[in-house]
Design an enzyme around this catalytic site. Structure first.
Site, PDB file in Angstrom:
ATOM      1  N   GLU A  90      62.902  25.067  64.586  1.00  0.00           N
ATOM      2  CA  GLU A  90      62.917  24.280  63.110  1.00  0.00           C
ATOM      3  C   GLU A  90      64.269  23.445  63.140  1.00  0.00           C
ATOM      4  O   GLU A  90      65.223  23.597  63.196  1.00  0.00           O
ATOM      5  CB  GLU A  90      62.780  25.544  62.588  1.00  0.00           C
ATOM      6  CG  GLU A  90      62.015  26.056  62.489  1.00  0.00           C
ATOM      7  CD  GLU A  90      61.537  27.148  60.990  1.00  0.00           C
ATOM      8  OE1 GLU A  90      60.417  27.048  60.591  1.00  0.00           O
ATOM      9  OE2 GLU A  90      62.344  26.974  60.372  1.00  0.00           O
ATOM     10  N   CYS A 103      70.646  18.849  58.916  1.00  0.00           N
ATOM     11  CA  CYS A 103      70.738  20.743  59.779  1.00  0.00           C
ATOM     12  C   CYS A 103      69.876  21.060  61.330  1.00  0.00           C
ATOM     13  O   CYS A 103      68.777  20.961  61.209  1.00  0.00           O
ATOM     14  CB  CYS A 103      70.641  22.227  58.374  1.00  0.00           C
ATOM     15  SG  CYS A 103      70.995  23.710  59.349  1.00  0.00           S
ATOM     16  N   CYS A 110      67.877  32.833  68.775  1.00  0.00           N
ATOM     17  CA  CYS A 110      69.567  33.314  69.130  1.00  0.00           C
ATOM     18  C   CYS A 110      69.801  34.255  69.359  1.00  0.00           C
ATOM     19  O   CYS A 110      69.294  35.750  69.010  1.00  0.00           O
ATOM     20  CB  CYS A 110      70.323  32.990  68.008  1.00  0.00           C
ATOM     21  SG  CYS A 110      72.143  33.317  67.475  1.00  0.00           S
ATOM     22  N   CYS A 114      72.627  38.730  64.218  1.00  0.00           N
ATOM     23  CA  CYS A 114      73.585  38.942  63.623  1.00  0.00           C
ATOM     24  C   CYS A 114      72.318  40.200  61.792  1.00  0.00           C
ATOM     25  O   CYS A 114      70.387  39.242  61.895  1.00  0.00           O
ATOM     26  CB  CYS A 114      73.739  37.531  62.113  1.00  0.00           C
ATOM     27  SG  CYS A 114      74.900  36.676  63.501  1.00  0.00           S
ATOM     28  N   CYS A 117      70.298  38.050  59.566  1.00  0.00           N
ATOM     29  CA  CYS A 117      69.478  36.195  59.916  1.00  0.00           C
ATOM     30  C   CYS A 117      67.942  36.242  60.332  1.00  0.00           C
ATOM     31  O   CYS A 117      67.914  36.988  61.356  1.00  0.00           O
ATOM     32  CB  CYS A 117      70.454  35.376  61.020  1.00  0.00           C
ATOM     33  SG  CYS A 117      69.747  34.138  61.246  1.00  0.00           S
ATOM     34  N   CYS A 337      69.389  28.670  54.236  1.00  0.00           N
ATOM     35  CA  CYS A 337      70.199  29.184  55.379  1.00  0.00           C
ATOM     36  C   CYS A 337      69.707  30.930  55.499  1.00  0.00           C
ATOM     37  O   CYS A 337      69.544  31.833  54.981  1.00  0.00           O
ATOM     38  CB  CYS A 337      72.054  29.286  54.468  1.00  0.00           C
ATOM     39  SG  CYS A 337      72.808  28.124  53.971  1.00  0.00           S
TER      40      CYS A 337
END
Ligand code: SF4
Length: 358
Positions: A90, A103, A110, A114, A117, A337
């Site tokens: 994205e 962004c 990933c 985290c 996230c 975010c």
């Protein structure tokens, strides 16, 4: 075939020299693709037929495809980009005073996991190649020029989409060089920000290897104990290890390190947390972005009340640290975010913690 968008200007010059083409060929090509943003070089009048033949047989100009677009009422645009192998990432366009911040994602998924996230929940699939990073920019720019020609300028780039950019150091570095190259996209280096969760091997390389772009550190807590609950990587690379290295990264005149701080209700938003943050950063060249948590389906964290956020900000500012509460953009389409995730067919979305948009 070599992916054209993986090449720096110097790479291309070298290849053109080796192919015995006119010295201006590399210049014409970069100008055509990056400055004029045309996609069909055959219409470039200033190339010889020998050069055109060489280019046709040597380079692949493929870009990611836009698989899906979502537009929010606040003009945020989220693209689902389809890559050559069927993977998706994205990319988010964030409006700001008639211009845009883009962004970018740096990985498919990933590895950092985290806890706040949505991308982390997806797991790590692979690194993006330089041409896929540049390709996100070019695709978004083409879309913008076609759909919103009155305000089609992308002035800032933030590596805060999916992935830990320093885990994919070489590709992110090369893409940054192409972004700021006078022969390439000619963006100002201080308009590019790379955000990291504190990946030490990349931080150690930054000082010598990375162009002079901005760094943002996802901090989110002022103690190792709390930070490790949000960012598991902190157990391996704790604050006392990474902060001195971040401090040593040279910043240009009037520049500072951006520290991202995700505010989650009842966990890291108390007055004690605010004082701890102020004390930790008070003697640094720091700028703090407070980011109220953006909920996504199934998340364990909650957004604090507005009054709590304001009180936190006032305490941090009492330590003379410039502090901004980030306005949430694109939450309606899960483009805010920490909300990026492409594992779902619903195109839930962005992951890292976007920093200043200025
Ligand atoms: S916040 Fe950034 S580093 Fe952490 S899991 Fe999400 S994408 Fe990865």
């Amino acid at each position: 075939m070599i992916p054209f968008y993986s090449l720096s200007y110097q790479d291309l010059r070298k290849m053109c020299d080796q192919a015995d083409l006119a010295p201006a060929t590399a210049n014409h090509l970069f100008n055509w693709y990056y400055k004029k943003r045309k996609l069909d070089f055959c219409r470039a009048h200033n190339l010889s037929s020998k050069a055109k033949q060489y280019i046709l047989s040597s380079f692949d100009f493929a870009l990611p495809k836009i698989h899906f677009v979502q537009e929010s009422t606040d003009k945020t645009v989220k693209f689902l980009m389809l890559l050559h192998d069927g993977a998706t990432v994205e990319t988010v366009l964030i409006p700001f005073q008639g211009k845009y911040t883009l962004c970018l994602s740096s990985q498919v998924g990933c590895a950092m996991n985290c806890s706040f996230c949505y991308t982390g929940a997806q797991g790590f699939k692979r690194h993006l190649y330089t041409e896929e990073i540049i390709g996100q920019f070019l695709r978004a720019q083409i879309w913008l020029t076609e759909q919103r020609p009155a305000d089609d300028r992308i002035l800032n780039i933030v590596f805060m989409g999916q992935g830990e950019p320093l885990h994919n150091f070489d590709a992110v570095k090369k893409a940054s060089e192409i972004f700021i190259s006078q022969n390439g996209l000619s963006l100002a280096d201080h308009k590019i920000t790379i955000s990291t969760s504190g990946y030490l091997p990349g931080l150690l390389r930054w000082k010598e290897d990375m162009p002079n772009v901005n760094i943002a550190l996802s901090l989110h807590a002022a103690t190792n104990e709390k930070r490790a609950q949000l960012i598991p990587l902190n157990r391996r690379y704790p604050l006392e290890t990474i902060l001195p290295i971040v401090d040593a990264i040279p910043q240009g005149k009037k520049r500072f390190v951006t520290y991202e701080y995700l505010l989650t209700s009842g966990f890291n938003d108390s007055s004690e947390d605010a004082h701890a943050l102020g004390k930790l950063l008070q003697h640094k060249k720091a700028y703090i972005n407070l980011i109220p948590f953006n909920p996504y389906p199934g998340s364990q964290w909650k957004r604090p009340a507005d009054l709590q956020i304001l009180g936190f900000k006032q305490i941090v500012e009492s330590y003379s640290i410039p502090t901004l509460v980030r306005t949430t953009k694109g939450a309606q389409i899960l483009a805010a975010c920490g909300q990026l995730n492409t594992s779902s067919r619903n195109m839930q979305t962005c992951s890292h913690l976007p920093a200043q948009i200025s």
